[in-house]
Design a protein around this motif. Structure first.
Motif, PDB file in Angstrom:
ATOM      1  N   GLU A   3       2.416  12.155   0.361  1.00 37.01           N
ATOM      2  CA  GLU A   3       2.535  10.829  -0.251  1.00 37.01           C
ATOM      3  C   GLU A   3       3.971  10.622  -0.749  1.00 37.01           C
ATOM      4  O   GLU A   3       4.479   9.497  -0.751  1.00 37.01           O
ATOM      5  CB  GLU A   3       1.539  10.659  -1.401  1.00 37.01           C
ATOM      6  CG  GLU A   3       0.072  10.551  -0.941  1.00 37.01           C
ATOM      7  CD  GLU A   3      -0.231   9.290  -0.111  1.00 37.01           C
ATOM      8  OE1 GLU A   3       0.603   8.356  -0.073  1.00 37.01           O
ATOM      9  OE2 GLU A   3      -1.315   9.262   0.511  1.00 37.01           O
ATOM     10  N   TYR A  54       6.094   9.655   2.112  1.00 35.81           N
ATOM     11  CA  TYR A  54       5.817   8.252   2.434  1.00 35.81           C
ATOM     12  C   TYR A  54       6.547   7.318   1.464  1.00 35.81           C
ATOM     13  O   TYR A  54       7.201   6.352   1.871  1.00 35.81           O
ATOM     14  CB  TYR A  54       4.307   8.013   2.386  1.00 35.81           C
ATOM     15  CG  TYR A  54       3.932   6.615   2.791  1.00 35.81           C
ATOM     16  CD1 TYR A  54       4.125   6.187   4.096  1.00 35.81           C
ATOM     17  CD2 TYR A  54       3.415   5.719   1.857  1.00 35.81           C
ATOM     18  CE1 TYR A  54       3.795   4.897   4.475  1.00 35.81           C
ATOM     19  CE2 TYR A  54       3.089   4.427   2.231  1.00 35.81           C
ATOM     20  CZ  TYR A  54       3.277   4.025   3.541  1.00 35.81           C
ATOM     21  OH  TYR A  54       2.969   2.754   3.911  1.00 35.81           O
ATOM     22  N   ARG A  55       6.447   7.650   0.168  1.00 38.90           N
ATOM     23  CA  ARG A  55       7.090   6.779  -0.823  1.00 38.90           C
ATOM     24  C   ARG A  55       8.614   6.830  -0.700  1.00 38.90           C
ATOM     25  O   ARG A  55       9.300   5.827  -0.922  1.00 38.90           O
ATOM     26  CB  ARG A  55       6.643   7.175  -2.228  1.00 38.90           C
ATOM     27  CG  ARG A  55       6.618   5.975  -3.144  1.00 38.90           C
ATOM     28  CD  ARG A  55       5.523   6.080  -4.145  1.00 38.90           C
ATOM     29  NE  ARG A  55       6.046   5.923  -5.490  1.00 38.90           N
ATOM     30  CZ  ARG A  55       5.355   6.163  -6.592  1.00 38.90           C
ATOM     31  NH1 ARG A  55       4.111   6.597  -6.507  1.00 38.90           N
ATOM     32  NH2 ARG A  55       5.881   5.985  -7.775  1.00 38.90           N
ATOM     33  N   VAL A 115       9.362   4.462   2.091  1.00 44.63           N
ATOM     34  CA  VAL A 115       9.216   3.079   1.638  1.00 44.63           C
ATOM     35  C   VAL A 115      10.441   2.685   0.807  1.00 44.63           C
ATOM     36  O   VAL A 115      11.004   1.604   0.981  1.00 44.63           O
ATOM     37  CB  VAL A 115       7.910   2.910   0.811  1.00 44.63           C
ATOM     38  CG1 VAL A 115       7.866   1.552   0.111  1.00 44.63           C
ATOM     39  CG2 VAL A 115       6.691   3.093   1.718  1.00 44.63           C
ATOM     40  N   SER A 145       9.457   1.983   7.689  1.00 44.29           N
ATOM     41  CA  SER A 145       7.996   1.883   7.771  1.00 44.29           C
ATOM     42  C   SER A 145       7.449   2.760   8.888  1.00 44.29           C
ATOM     43  O   SER A 145       8.142   3.108   9.841  1.00 44.29           O
ATOM     44  CB  SER A 145       7.556   0.435   7.946  1.00 44.29           C
ATOM     45  OG  SER A 145       8.308  -0.144   8.962  1.00 44.29           O
ATOM     46  N   ILE A 146       6.186   3.115   8.737  1.00 47.94           N
ATOM     47  CA  ILE A 146       5.492   3.971   9.718  1.00 47.94           C
ATOM     48  C   ILE A 146       4.461   3.146  10.487  1.00 47.94           C
ATOM     49  O   ILE A 146       4.289   3.326  11.696  1.00 47.94           O
ATOM     50  CB  ILE A 146       4.807   5.166   9.001  1.00 47.94           C
ATOM     51  CG1 ILE A 146       5.861   6.126   8.444  1.00 47.94           C
ATOM     52  CG2 ILE A 146       3.869   5.916   9.957  1.00 47.94           C
ATOM     53  CD1 ILE A 146       5.287   7.349   7.735  1.00 47.94           C
ATOM     54  N   ALA A 147       3.802   2.236   9.783  1.00 46.17           N
ATOM     55  CA  ALA A 147       2.717   1.462  10.410  1.00 46.17           C
ATOM     56  C   ALA A 147       3.223   0.754  11.665  1.00 46.17           C
ATOM     57  O   ALA A 147       4.241   0.050  11.635  1.00 46.17           O
ATOM     58  CB  ALA A 147       2.162   0.450   9.412  1.00 46.17           C
ATOM     59  N   LEU A 202       0.108  12.528   8.075  1.00 49.32           N
ATOM     60  CA  LEU A 202       0.604  11.385   7.312  1.00 49.32           C
ATOM     61  C   LEU A 202       0.855  10.194   8.237  1.00 49.32           C
ATOM     62  O   LEU A 202       0.402   9.076   7.964  1.00 49.32           O
ATOM     63  CB  LEU A 202       1.899  11.750   6.575  1.00 49.32           C
ATOM     64  CG  LEU A 202       2.490  10.594   5.775  1.00 49.32           C
ATOM     65  CD1 LEU A 202       1.699  10.362   4.500  1.00 49.32           C
ATOM     66  CD2 LEU A 202       3.957  10.848   5.433  1.00 49.32           C
ATOM     67  N   CYS A 203       1.580  10.439   9.329  1.00 49.54           N
ATOM     68  CA  CYS A 203       1.906   9.348  10.265  1.00 49.54           C
ATOM     69  C   CYS A 203       0.630   8.720  10.811  1.00 49.54           C
ATOM     70  O   CYS A 203       0.521   7.491  10.917  1.00 49.54           O
ATOM     71  CB  CYS A 203       2.750   9.864  11.423  1.00 49.54           C
ATOM     72  SG  CYS A 203       4.417  10.328  10.953  1.00 49.54           S
ATOM     73  N   VAL A 258      -2.418   8.730   9.440  1.00 50.56           N
ATOM     74  CA  VAL A 258      -3.144   8.022   8.366  1.00 50.56           C
ATOM     75  C   VAL A 258      -2.450   6.710   8.011  1.00 50.56           C
ATOM     76  O   VAL A 258      -3.115   5.717   7.697  1.00 50.56           O
ATOM     77  CB  VAL A 258      -3.268   8.952   7.119  1.00 50.56           C
ATOM     78  CG1 VAL A 258      -3.686   8.181   5.881  1.00 50.56           C
ATOM     79  CG2 VAL A 258      -4.243  10.084   7.398  1.00 50.56           C
ATOM     80  N   LYS A 259      -1.109   6.690   8.090  1.00 49.08           N
ATOM     81  CA  LYS A 259      -0.365   5.477   7.722  1.00 49.08           C
ATOM     82  C   LYS A 259      -0.206   4.518   8.893  1.00 49.08           C
ATOM     83  O   LYS A 259       0.556   3.555   8.824  1.00 49.08           O
ATOM     84  CB  LYS A 259       1.010   5.838   7.145  1.00 49.08           C
ATOM     85  CG  LYS A 259       0.958   6.691   5.875  1.00 49.08           C
ATOM     86  CD  LYS A 259       0.305   5.974   4.700  1.00 49.08           C
ATOM     87  CE  LYS A 259       0.296   6.834   3.451  1.00 49.08           C
ATOM     88  NZ  LYS A 259      -0.485   6.258   2.339  1.00 49.08           N
ATOM     89  N   GLY A 260      -0.878   4.793   9.992  1.00 51.23           N
ATOM     90  CA  GLY A 260      -0.960   3.788  11.058  1.00 51.23           C
ATOM     91  C   GLY A 260       0.136   3.797  12.096  1.00 51.23           C
ATOM     92  O   GLY A 260       0.372   2.770  12.746  1.00 51.23           O
TER      93      GLY A 260
END
Ligand code: ATR
Length: 287
Positions: free
Chosen positions: A109, A112-113, A116, A121-123, A142-143, A145-147
């Motif tokens: 996380e 990810y933060r 951000v 972005s990953i999505a 992570l990738c 799960v984050k789309g």
């Protein structure tokens, strides 16, 4: 801060812990927020992680971080585990609950933060992920799960990338991770990709190394994110920049994994301004 009868304690268990930057993160946050809290390192000998966790519980410690080599071994000492941490099979943060500790993975996380905060972005993105070891496997989850639309997982040992891809794809119910041998990067479709460097290559004292050095590879790197922060600028980052890409090291990942742990322990939200103060202090250790 005055340590008194109401001071609450958090800490880090691992081995070794002498070089950790986590006390700087958490004690700075406590100072900024005016919390009566201290964070200290606890070296734990091999085979003693269960005693350490039950001792922490008995001593009413508010929370613990967990580092190498106990991120997996600690799982059997928990009362509960968060979903992403359970998938990854690694826990770096324990949060006190009524009947024991709940485990989280704030490393991912935190990554990810950090992304951000840099506007990455990953999505919906197609991502290149270098490596298939413990760290890269977690990033693959992570990738997914984050789309991420697709993750090309490049590894020296193809078998390992295939095993991780199979596992993540099964867990996610979609073919999101595509395993490849490192040298097959030439087969990637034309484009500028978000590339996450998740191998241990380039870590100090081997700062002159990168897992791939060919120019043709870096033509495909739009944004390069290295999980390593020692050295401050890795060879992977240098090569990314030399080919016109943006490059980031792993210090913000470290920062945000700590911030998320602190938020979980104290039920607060750390502002970006507060995060920046901590970041500057951390950065002072490097540049
Ligand atoms: P970590 O916990 O840091 O992820 P790890 O699980 O030992 O450490 O994984 C190390 C990663 O770096 C692996 O992807 C490894 O590739 P292999 O699976 O082929 O071993 C990669 N790695 C380490 N040294 C390497 C080297 N000299 N060249 C290419 N890849 C290397």
């Amino acid at each position: 801060m005055e340590i008194n009868g109401k001071t609450r304690t958090c800490g880090l268990i691992g081995n070794p812990v002498e070089h950790t930057l986590s006390p700087m993160i958490h004690n700075t946050l406590a100072e900024l927020l005016g919390h009566n809290l201290v964070y200290v390192p606890f070296p734990v000998k091999a085979g003693q992680v269960a005693q350490a966790v039950s001792g922490a519980d008995a001593l009413n410690l508010l929370g613990l971080n967990v580092t190498v080599p106990y991120k997996s071994a600690v799982i059997e000492c928990l009362k509960e585990i968060d979903g992403l941490a359970g998938n990854i099979g690694a826990v770096n943060t324990l949060v006190r609950t009524a009947g024991g500790y709940k485990g989280y993975n704030t490393d991912m996380e935190g990554l990810y933060r950090a992304m951000v905060s840099e506007g990455i972005s990953i999505a919906g993105e197609t991502v290149i992920l270098l490596g298939a070891g413990g760290a890269a496997r977690a990033v693959a989850y992570l990738c997914a799960v984050k789309g991420a639309a697709q993750v090309y997982m490049l590894n020296r040992t193809l078998d390992k990338a295939q095993a991780v891809a199979g596992e993540v794809n099964r867990a996610m119910g979609r073919e999101v991770i595509c395993p490849m041998a490192l040298e097959n990067y030439t087969m990637l479709p034309e484009g500028k990709y978000l590339t996450i460097q998740g191998t241990s290559v380039g870590l100090a004292p081997h700062a002159e190394e990168a897992v791939i050095t060919e120019d043709a590879f870096y033509e495909k790197v739009g944004t390069g994110f290295d999980l390593i922060y020692r050295p401050w600028e890795t060879k992977f980052m240098q090569l990314t920049r030399a080919h016109g890409g943006q490059a980031y090291n792993g210090l913000k990942m470290l920062l945000y994994q700590g911030i998320i742990a602190y938020e979980l322990w104290n039920d607060v939200k750390i502002s970006e301004e507060e995060a920046q103060v901590v970041y500057e202090r951390l950065k002072g250790q490097f540049v």
